[in-house]
Design a protein around this motif. Structure first.
Motif, PDB file in Angstrom:
ATOM      1  N   ASN A 313     -62.120 -12.577  91.047  1.00 12.10           N
ATOM      2  CA  ASN A 313     -61.830 -13.987  91.329  1.00 12.10           C
ATOM      3  C   ASN A 313     -61.091 -14.702  90.211  1.00 12.10           C
ATOM      4  OD1 ASN A 313     -63.209 -14.049  93.926  1.00 12.10           O
ATOM      5  ND2 ASN A 313     -65.092 -13.835  92.740  1.00 12.10           N
ATOM      6  N   VAL A 314     -60.749 -13.966  89.155  1.00  8.65           N
ATOM      7  CA  VAL A 314     -60.029 -14.558  88.026  1.00  8.65           C
ATOM      8  C   VAL A 314     -58.636 -13.956  87.935  1.00  8.65           C
ATOM      9  CG1 VAL A 314     -59.964 -14.860  85.519  1.00  8.65           C
ATOM     10  CG2 VAL A 314     -62.159 -15.005  86.722  1.00  8.65           C
ATOM     11  N   ILE A 315     -57.626 -14.823  87.907  1.00  9.29           N
ATOM     12  CA  ILE A 315     -56.259 -14.413  87.615  1.00  9.29           C
ATOM     13  C   ILE A 315     -56.048 -14.611  86.125  1.00  9.29           C
ATOM     14  CG2 ILE A 315     -53.811 -14.894  87.999  1.00  9.29           C
ATOM     15  CD1 ILE A 315     -54.527 -15.786  90.815  1.00  9.29           C
ATOM     16  N   TYR A 316     -55.654 -13.540  85.454  1.00 12.00           N
ATOM     17  CA  TYR A 316     -55.624 -13.529  83.986  1.00 12.00           C
ATOM     18  C   TYR A 316     -54.191 -13.562  83.476  1.00 12.00           C
ATOM     19  CZ  TYR A 316     -56.606 -11.707  79.246  1.00 12.00           C
ATOM     20  OH  TYR A 316     -56.708 -11.524  77.888  1.00 12.00           O
ATOM     21  N   ILE A 317     -53.911 -14.498  82.563  1.00  8.28           N
ATOM     22  CA  ILE A 317     -52.590 -14.627  81.950  1.00  8.28           C
ATOM     23  C   ILE A 317     -52.705 -14.294  80.465  1.00  8.28           C
ATOM     24  CG2 ILE A 317     -50.690 -16.183  81.378  1.00  8.28           C
ATOM     25  CD1 ILE A 317     -51.463 -17.837  83.834  1.00  8.28           C
TER      26      ILE A 317
END
Length: 473
Positions: A313-317
């Motif tokens: 559920n986390v989009i990581y940049i």
């Protein structure tokens, strides 16, 4: 101001009033912060029922065009919190991004001042040249880059994606699968693609207050409404976040929980776990910007990224710009494959090509056998500068002691932070960013201590103390 409303049979009167107010704000007849007549008085002036004006003000407030304060009345919104642009084509705005405002004028002044000799540049958000790690590049020719380009697909140069996956595994002890990694032209392009591909005009996004995200024009240009969530020493306040979720139907939560920009705060593990649980409850994805995550002063105190705690559920940049310089412009996004496909399609549609050259250079750097040693040396050098500054400043100012990254958030002893005060900082040769640029009215400034050598830090502290004595800060 003229309150003659254009009335037509096809358009409800409340919509005509809304259009009239919005157009007068756009053409400068109504200025930011200007107070509007009371609902009762405005109804009398226009010649409509008060209930019509109540509806107008409610809808304008929901769009963020006006704001209402108990005891102060109704006024034109003077900041960007909650603001959603009307879907009108404005060629002047399309060219300039948005109308020149106080923030942009200040940025122009700072950049002009930066060309002068002897200024203390605590403003620029990157490393000075003397701290950028030096990597030897292997001898190569034009054909090598043509050959390397064959290893690039819609997600980027495969060897670099593998090197980034290895770097994260070594530093964070968790895996970012190569097939779920997309290379971007820096962290800002990653944010831009997420805004373009995953959000629609009018959508609500929750961010920290203060936050560097507030200063990015791309949200306002895309019609995205930002809602600021206050912070404490553990990070974003989740009680306030839940209120924003319920009130505004927040679609994404976007934050950089590790060495936050501008405050340097790191969200605690307990708060991270609670944030994930809250967002899972409301089925809201989290966008985690980890631009400074590779720069802890003590790796033993590392807090795991949100991505490690909730991979689905986390989009990581991530980004290398804070380590090897912004010129290379290498960032990445880790997300579920379906999301990456949407992001890569958006990039192709927008014709945002990704050059092979910086990707190959970044891969050389990450593959260098001395990379980890040089990264450790960089952390140590920044820590020395940060410690020296904080020891010198002592009890004269209130500031958070960051555990990594570049920035110190220095709170001022004054009640306000005005343009006049910022002019005094510039006159003293101090380049910094004020709190209002980050959407916060608390009097504070952001200082990039990593940019300053020992002599510059000493001069900075002396000048700050002098300004405090005369009541500027």
């Amino acid at each position: 101001m003229n309150w003659d409303i254009e009335r037509t049979q096809k358009t409800p009167i409340y919509q005509s009033i809304m259009k009239h107010i919005t157009q007068n704000i756009q053409n400068g007849q109504l200025l930011p912060g200007q107070k509007l007549p009371s609902e009762r008085k405005l109804a009398a002036i226009i010649g409509v029922n008060r209930s019509t004006i109540v509806r107008v003000m409610a809808e304008l407030e929901a769009k963020g065009i006006i704001k209402r304060q108990q005891g102060s009345g109704t006024m034109v919104n003077d900041d960007k919190w909650g603001l959603s642009q009307e879907p009108l084509v404005d060629w002047h705005q399309l060219i300039q991004g948005q109308q020149t405002d106080e923030h942009q004028l200040l940025m122009t002044q700072i950049k002009e001042k930066s060309q002068e000799e002897g200024v203390i540049d605590a403003y620029t958000g990157e490393l000075p040249l003397d701290l950028v790690p030096a990597f030897d590049l292997p001898q190569s020719n034009w054909r090598d880059f043509i050959e390397a380009d064959k290893n690039q697909d819609a997600l980027g140069y495969f060897p670099l994606r593998q090197a980034i996956s290895n770097l994260v595994a070594q530093d964070y002890r968790f895996t970012l699968p190569v097939e779920h990694l997309m290379i971007t032209s820096g962290g800002h392009q990653a944010i831009f693609l997420i805004v373009q591909a995953l959000l629609n005009s009018g959508d609500a996004v929750a961010i920290c207050q203060p936050s560097f995200l507030y200063a990015l024009n791309l949200f306002q240009t895309a019609g995205i409404r930002l809602f600021g969530v206050p912070m404490d020493e553990q990070g974003m306040r989740l009680d306030f976040l839940e209120n924003e979720i319920l009130k505004h139907r927040v679609k994404l939560v976007m934050l950089n929980p590790t060495f936050q920009n501008p405050t340097g705060t790191t969200m605690s593990l307990a708060r991270r776990q609670a944030l994930i649980k809250l967002c899972q409850t409301y089925k809201i994805p989290i966008i985690e910007d980890d631009a400074f995550g590779l720069l802890p002063f003590d790796k033993r105190t590392n807090v795991p990224p949100l991505k490690k705690l909730d991979p689905q559920n986390v989009i990581y940049i991530g980004s290398l710009s804070k380590i090897i310089g912004s010129t290379t412009k290498i960032g990445w996004i880790s997300a579920p494959l379906a999301v990456l496909e949407k992001l890569s399609t958006a990039r192709q549609d927008l014709d945002l090509t990704l050059s092979i050259f910086p990707q190959v250079l970044a891969n050389y750097a990450l593959s260098d056998v001395t990379f980890q040693d040089k990264l450790a040396s960089l952390r140590a050098q920044i820590n020395v500068r940060m410690t020296y500054f904080l020891d010198l400043i002592g009890q004269d100012f209130t500031c958070h002691r960051p555990a990594g990254g570049f920035y110190v958030w220095l709170k001022l002893s004054t009640d306000t932070l005005t343009k006049k005060q910022m002019d005094a900082f510039l006159s003293a040769g101090i380049l910094c960013l004020p709190s209002f640029v980050f959407g916060d009215k608390t009097p504070a400034i952001r200082l990039n201590i990593a940019r300053l050598n020992r002599d510059e830090i000493k001069r900075l502290v002396e000048k700050l103390q002098e300004l405090k004595q005369v009541g500027i800060c």
